[in-house]
Design a protein around this motif. Structure first.
Motif, PDB file in Angstrom:
ATOM      1  N   TYR A 157       0.846  -1.194   0.000  1.00 13.98           N
ATOM      2  CA  TYR A 157       0.000   0.000   0.000  1.00 13.98           C
ATOM      3  C   TYR A 157       0.880   1.242   0.000  1.00 13.98           C
ATOM      4  CZ  TYR A 157      -3.977   3.011   1.245  1.00 13.98           C
ATOM      5  OH  TYR A 157      -4.959   3.971   1.254  1.00 13.98           O
ATOM      6  N   LEU A 158       0.726   2.072  -1.030  1.00 21.89           N
ATOM      7  CA  LEU A 158       1.514   3.297  -1.177  1.00 21.89           C
ATOM      8  C   LEU A 158       0.595   4.508  -1.050  1.00 21.89           C
ATOM      9  CD1 LEU A 158       3.767   2.349  -4.241  1.00 21.89           C
ATOM     10  CD2 LEU A 158       4.363   2.237  -1.815  1.00 21.89           C
ATOM     11  N   PRO A 159       0.445   5.079   0.136  1.00 23.16           N
ATOM     12  CA  PRO A 159      -0.429   6.252   0.302  1.00 23.16           C
ATOM     13  C   PRO A 159       0.226   7.518  -0.247  1.00 23.16           C
ATOM     14  CG  PRO A 159       0.659   5.741   2.373  1.00 23.16           C
ATOM     15  CD  PRO A 159       1.063   4.655   1.405  1.00 23.16           C
ATOM     16  N   GLN A 160      -0.544   8.292  -1.009  1.00 26.40           N
ATOM     17  CA  GLN A 160      -0.067   9.567  -1.532  1.00 26.40           C
ATOM     18  C   GLN A 160      -0.707  10.716  -0.751  1.00 26.40           C
ATOM     19  OE1 GLN A 160       2.412   9.246  -4.088  1.00 26.40           O
ATOM     20  NE2 GLN A 160       2.073   7.182  -3.218  1.00 26.40           N
ATOM     21  N   TYR A 161      -0.988  10.470   0.504  1.00 22.94           N
ATOM     22  CA  TYR A 161      -1.589  11.449   1.386  1.00 22.94           C
ATOM     23  C   TYR A 161      -0.962  11.299   2.775  1.00 22.94           C
ATOM     24  CZ  TYR A 161      -4.214   7.268   2.710  1.00 22.94           C
ATOM     25  OH  TYR A 161      -4.553   5.995   3.112  1.00 22.94           O
ATOM     26  N   LYS A 162      -1.168  12.296   3.610  1.00 19.65           N
ATOM     27  CA  LYS A 162      -0.598  12.269   4.956  1.00 19.65           C
ATOM     28  C   LYS A 162      -1.626  11.756   5.962  1.00 19.65           C
ATOM     29  CE  LYS A 162       2.512  16.161   4.029  1.00 19.65           C
ATOM     30  NZ  LYS A 162       2.925  17.530   4.431  1.00 19.65           N
ATOM     31  N   GLY A 163      -1.142  11.251   7.054  1.00 19.61           N
ATOM     32  CA  GLY A 163      -2.024  10.766   8.102  1.00 19.61           C
ATOM     33  C   GLY A 163      -1.626   9.376   8.571  1.00 19.61           C
ATOM     34  N   GLU A 164      -2.112   9.015   9.733  1.00 19.42           N
ATOM     35  CA  GLU A 164      -1.801   7.710  10.312  1.00 19.42           C
ATOM     36  C   GLU A 164      -2.578   6.618   9.594  1.00 19.42           C
ATOM     37  OE1 GLU A 164      -2.013   5.452  14.670  1.00 19.42           O
ATOM     38  OE2 GLU A 164      -2.288   7.632  14.512  1.00 19.42           O
ATOM     39  N   ILE A 165      -1.889   5.529   9.290  1.00 18.27           N
ATOM     40  CA  ILE A 165      -2.499   4.409   8.571  1.00 18.27           C
ATOM     41  C   ILE A 165      -2.276   3.136   9.369  1.00 18.27           C
ATOM     42  CG2 ILE A 165      -2.508   3.066   6.430  1.00 18.27           C
ATOM     43  CD1 ILE A 165      -1.302   5.571   5.067  1.00 18.27           C
ATOM     44  N   ALA A 166      -3.356   2.408   9.611  1.00 22.70           N
ATOM     45  CA  ALA A 166      -3.252   1.166  10.374  1.00 22.70           C
ATOM     46  C   ALA A 166      -4.178   0.117   9.775  1.00 22.70           C
ATOM     47  CB  ALA A 166      -3.611   1.406  11.827  1.00 22.70           C
TER      48      ALA A 166
END
Length: 286
Positions: A172-181
């Motif tokens: 998973y490659l997020p192009q946004y900021k924030g906590e990911i779980a």
């Protein structure tokens, strides 16, 4: 969402909302689909001041959006949340993938703006050959295989989680900021920027700034899908959809309005085209 609609409007900005209101007045069974806040992903609400909207001089964006929403509520029109990932012409109707649901409509109006991003090198070439825009649609194809998900919104985390139920491994490659779980152990979250898709007969790897990642499938989950990738065979002019004065596209039963048809990117132009598109769709259905 049951049965077949008369008209599905994709996009809940001024063009889409006006199209929905006009179609509802003509007693059509409609669905207004919007991904994100009303008013074109919140674009109306962010406007400082609008000076050229007839009857609403010097109105602020927040007040304009509030009035738009009040009009919809008065007409009994709800915005159905979710991203339309694909639209397939099926002869006398269209089949649409809306989130995890498949819906049918006799006519379609595209009012989804132009905020769909620029495809990476190789992305369009490998579409349908290892590249996809809907994880929930194609998850079954990757049972026991590996996949990469490039996401531009936290809303796409649920699609990655669903894909992980089928696939052996998901990057998973997020192009946004924030906590990911993620609770799934087979999802690996990496911080990297995609640059290109490479392969031979099919997509084999995603090239990023920090390295290359190999997988059986690559999913690009943007807030919106470019129109020529949304509907097979749709004619475009650059990033805009080609229409005639009736807002009809080259695909029978498909109409377009608002920013997606070209400049000027103004609310009053978008609303006017939404009205024309809805009237043309009604005429087409009759």
């Amino acid at each position: 969402m049951e049965g077949r609609y008369d008209i599905v409007i994709i996009g809940a900005g001024p063009a889409g909302m006006e199209a929905a209101i006009t179609a509802k007045i003509r007693n059509k069974r409609i669905l207004l689909a919007g991904n994100g806040p009303a008013g074109g992903s919140g674009k109306v609400g962010k406007a400082h001041q609008v000076q050229n909207y007839l009857g609403l001089p010097d109105i602020g964006g927040e007040e304009m959006q509030s009035r738009f929403m009040a009009h919809l509520e008065q007409m009994g029109i709800a915005i159905t949340p979710g991203k339309v990932a694909s639209v397939y012409p099926m002869g006398d109707y269209f089949s649409l993938q809306l989130g995890e649901d498949i819906i049918e409509s006799r006519a379609v109006i595209l009012a989804c703006g132009v905020n769909f991003g620029t495809p990476l090198p190789g992305e369009t070439e490998f579409l349908g050959r290892g590249v996809s825009y809907c994880a929930t649609c194609d998850a079954a194809l990757y049972k026991g295989k590996s996949a990469i998900v490039v996401a531009w919104s936290p809303d796409e985390e649920k699609e990655a989680a669903f894909l992980a139920e089928k696939a052996a491994k998901v990057i998973y490659l997020p192009q946004y900021k924030g906590e990911i779980a993620f609770s799934a152990e087979n999802i690996e979250v990496l911080q990297d920027k995609p640059r290109a898709v490479e392969g031979k007969m099919k997509a084999e790897r995603l090239v990023c700034e920090g390295g290359s990642y190999s997988a059986d499938g690559i999913f690009f989950l943007r807030e919106a899908v470019a129109p020529d990738r949304l509907i097979p065979g749709l004619e475009t002019d650059g990033k805009h959809v080609r229409t005639d004065r009736r807002m009809a596209t080259n695909v029978k039963g498909c109409f377009a309005c608002g920013d997606i048809t070209g400049t000027p990117y103004q609310y009053i132009k978008a609303a006017g085209e939404g009205n024309v598109a809805a009237l043309s769709a009604v005429e087409y259905l009759s």
